[in-house]
Design an enzyme around this catalytic site. Sequence first.
Site, PDB file in Angstrom:
ATOM      1  N   HIS A  81       0.862  -1.193   0.000  1.00  0.00           N
ATOM      2  CA  HIS A  81       0.000   0.000   0.000  1.00  0.00           C
ATOM      3  C   HIS A  81       0.893   1.235   0.000  1.00  0.00           C
ATOM      4  O   HIS A  81       1.494   1.578   1.013  1.00  0.00           O
ATOM      5  CB  HIS A  81      -0.896   0.014   1.244  1.00  0.00           C
ATOM      6  CG  HIS A  81      -1.905   1.124   1.255  1.00  0.00           C
ATOM      7  ND1 HIS A  81      -3.238   0.925   1.572  1.00  0.00           N
ATOM      8  CD2 HIS A  81      -1.788   2.454   1.018  1.00  0.00           C
ATOM      9  CE1 HIS A  81      -3.886   2.065   1.523  1.00  0.00           C
ATOM     10  NE2 HIS A  81      -3.022   3.025   1.192  1.00  0.00           N
TER      11      HIS A  81
ATOM     12  N   HIS B 284       1.382   5.398  -1.860  1.00  0.00           N
ATOM     13  CA  HIS B 284       0.944   6.474  -2.768  1.00  0.00           C
ATOM     14  C   HIS B 284       2.188   7.093  -3.391  1.00  0.00           C
ATOM     15  O   HIS B 284       2.979   7.728  -2.693  1.00  0.00           O
ATOM     16  CB  HIS B 284       0.175   7.551  -1.992  1.00  0.00           C
ATOM     17  CG  HIS B 284      -1.052   7.019  -1.329  1.00  0.00           C
ATOM     18  ND1 HIS B 284      -2.301   7.068  -1.904  1.00  0.00           N
ATOM     19  CD2 HIS B 284      -1.214   6.387  -0.142  1.00  0.00           C
ATOM     20  CE1 HIS B 284      -3.182   6.490  -1.090  1.00  0.00           C
ATOM     21  NE2 HIS B 284      -2.556   6.067  -0.014  1.00  0.00           N
TER      22      HIS B 284
ATOM     23  N   LYS C  13      -9.628  -0.662  -5.777  1.00  0.00           N
ATOM     24  CA  LYS C  13      -9.701  -0.055  -4.448  1.00  0.00           C
ATOM     25  C   LYS C  13     -11.031   0.663  -4.268  1.00  0.00           C
ATOM     26  O   LYS C  13     -11.415   1.493  -5.092  1.00  0.00           O
ATOM     27  CB  LYS C  13      -8.545   0.949  -4.310  1.00  0.00           C
ATOM     28  CG  LYS C  13      -8.547   1.764  -3.025  1.00  0.00           C
ATOM     29  CD  LYS C  13      -7.757   1.109  -1.915  1.00  0.00           C
ATOM     30  CE  LYS C  13      -7.849   1.867  -0.594  1.00  0.00           C
ATOM     31  NZ  LYS C  13      -6.712   2.749  -0.337  1.00  0.00           N
TER      32      LYS C  13
ATOM     33  N   HIS D 232     -10.733   0.919   1.733  1.00  0.00           N
ATOM     34  CA  HIS D 232     -10.557   1.951   2.759  1.00  0.00           C
ATOM     35  C   HIS D 232     -11.841   1.905   3.576  1.00  0.00           C
ATOM     36  O   HIS D 232     -12.874   2.436   3.167  1.00  0.00           O
ATOM     37  CB  HIS D 232     -10.356   3.336   2.132  1.00  0.00           C
ATOM     38  CG  HIS D 232     -10.105   4.390   3.157  1.00  0.00           C
ATOM     39  ND1 HIS D 232      -8.902   5.044   3.290  1.00  0.00           N
ATOM     40  CD2 HIS D 232     -10.902   4.882   4.140  1.00  0.00           C
ATOM     41  CE1 HIS D 232      -8.965   5.885   4.303  1.00  0.00           C
ATOM     42  NE2 HIS D 232     -10.177   5.821   4.826  1.00  0.00           N
TER      43      HIS D 232
ATOM     44  N   HIS E 184      -4.788  -0.594   5.947  1.00  0.00           N
ATOM     45  CA  HIS E 184      -4.338   0.184   7.115  1.00  0.00           C
ATOM     46  C   HIS E 184      -5.271   0.035   8.329  1.00  0.00           C
ATOM     47  O   HIS E 184      -5.880   1.007   8.768  1.00  0.00           O
ATOM     48  CB  HIS E 184      -4.141   1.670   6.774  1.00  0.00           C
ATOM     49  CG  HIS E 184      -5.147   2.261   5.816  1.00  0.00           C
ATOM     50  ND1 HIS E 184      -6.501   2.240   6.048  1.00  0.00           N
ATOM     51  CD2 HIS E 184      -4.974   2.891   4.631  1.00  0.00           C
ATOM     52  CE1 HIS E 184      -7.111   2.832   5.038  1.00  0.00           C
ATOM     53  NE2 HIS E 184      -6.222   3.232   4.169  1.00  0.00           N
TER      54      HIS E 184
ATOM     55  N   ASP F 287       1.458   2.690   3.519  1.00  0.00           N
ATOM     56  CA  ASP F 287       0.581   3.837   3.267  1.00  0.00           C
ATOM     57  C   ASP F 287       1.344   5.152   3.262  1.00  0.00           C
ATOM     58  O   ASP F 287       0.826   6.173   3.715  1.00  0.00           O
ATOM     59  CB  ASP F 287      -0.569   3.886   4.287  1.00  0.00           C
ATOM     60  CG  ASP F 287      -1.720   4.778   3.806  1.00  0.00           C
ATOM     61  OD1 ASP F 287      -1.729   5.146   2.611  1.00  0.00           O
ATOM     62  OD2 ASP F 287      -2.600   5.107   4.614  1.00  0.00           O
TER      63      ASP F 287
HETATM   64  O1  DOR Z   1      -4.336   9.620   5.208  1.00  0.00           O
HETATM   65  C1  DOR Z   1      -4.562   9.196   4.084  1.00  0.00           C
HETATM   66  N1  DOR Z   1      -3.939   9.703   3.013  1.00  0.00           N
HETATM   67  N2  DOR Z   1      -5.459   8.221   3.925  1.00  0.00           N
HETATM   68  C2  DOR Z   1      -5.850   7.836   2.703  1.00  0.00           C
HETATM   69  O2  DOR Z   1      -6.653   6.936   2.615  1.00  0.00           O
HETATM   70  C3  DOR Z   1      -5.351   8.516   1.500  1.00  0.00           C
HETATM   71  C4  DOR Z   1      -4.043   9.080   1.747  1.00  0.00           C
HETATM   72  C5  DOR Z   1      -3.576  10.026   0.671  1.00  0.00           C
HETATM   73  O3  DOR Z   1      -3.759   9.722  -0.509  1.00  0.00           O
HETATM   74  O4  DOR Z   1      -2.979  11.046   1.004  1.00  0.00           O
HETATM   75 ZN    ZN Z   2      -3.438   4.970   1.452  1.00  0.00          ZN
END
Ligand code: DOR
Ligand code: ZN
Length: 357
Positions: A14, A16, A97, A136, A172, A252
Amino acid sequence: MTDELVLRAPDNFHVHLRREPMLSLVARATTDVYRRALVMPNTDPPILDADDLVIYRDEIIHATPADFVPLMTIKLTDATTPAVIDAARVAGAVAGKVYPSGVTTGSYGGVSEFGAGSLIDVFMAMRDCGMVLCVHAEMPGVTWSVAEQSFIDDIIPDWIAYVPDLKLVVEHVSSSSAVALVKMAPDTVAATVTPMHLTLTDDDILGYRNHRGRRGLNPHNFCYPMPKTDYDRHTIREAVASGSPKFFAGDDSAPHRYQDKEAPCGCAGVFCAPASLPTYAEVFDELGCLDKLDDFAGRFGAEFYGLPLNEGTIRLVRPVGDAGIVPHYLTSPGRSQSVRCWRAGERLGWIVAREAP
Ligand code: DOR
Ligand code: ZN
């Protein structure tokens, strides 16, 4: 005391990575450590289908070393159809997702109907073509402290019952309710665990104490789902220490420009990549189960996703001198992007060394 850990080259289920120009700034912190990463689709613009996926994967491949494998995902919306799923799978998507619309960063335009309607056809198509459903699990309109519990109680059991054999990952996990559900569910249900949810509680965000003892808000610990009580954190720690294959690494890491976090409506998301694997190691060390870290980061996720295990290893050592101090910011050459690192200025208990021969 162990001073060296040699682990199978790890996976991160996971992350980004964003789009350019942020992508080039942050990707290395992930690719230096993880051989594969499941890349979240809540980018701007989002990854909604096979065509988006192909463009985004090319962007990532261009920005990352040749030995890094991005595992691609698409964001499900109310408009996603089984045909979209099948085409995305052919293009290489390993997961879809669900972001309940409006619950977090980049969730807008996500799913707003959770009943047994068209979503179930999409889930069946995912099951039939071998795609994993990543969730999520926070209920829109419900306050942060119980939003996950609400989604876990009211939505997930129905999905498991309506589409048996669909592989589902509660992303998460942040609450004892989520941990309990994952433990009790069939083996087709698993969870990712982040370094934040293993180490923080809500007090580290809302009642943070700095090194001078001053108390206040720390936006750089802030993510959704929010870390919760000490008891919730304890159940998550216990779950990973148990060695259950249902709980595996997904850090995450979610970078934002620091100005966007230190703002009146600051973004949720923690850029934990520079401290990710070292923090997992610290926690497993504290829990007296360092021997379980290898499977948590290098086996359980791959086996759940039906992927071959990585070849090669990574070495962690205890840092000497300033080697383990987390930098405060990553800043792009033109200074347009500057991201604050999680645990900035702290000394890590472990650092990644060169690959073992
Ligand atoms: O805190 C978070 N940030 N939770 C998420 O689900 C998305 C993520 C983000 O893309 O910044
Ligand atoms: Zn995330």
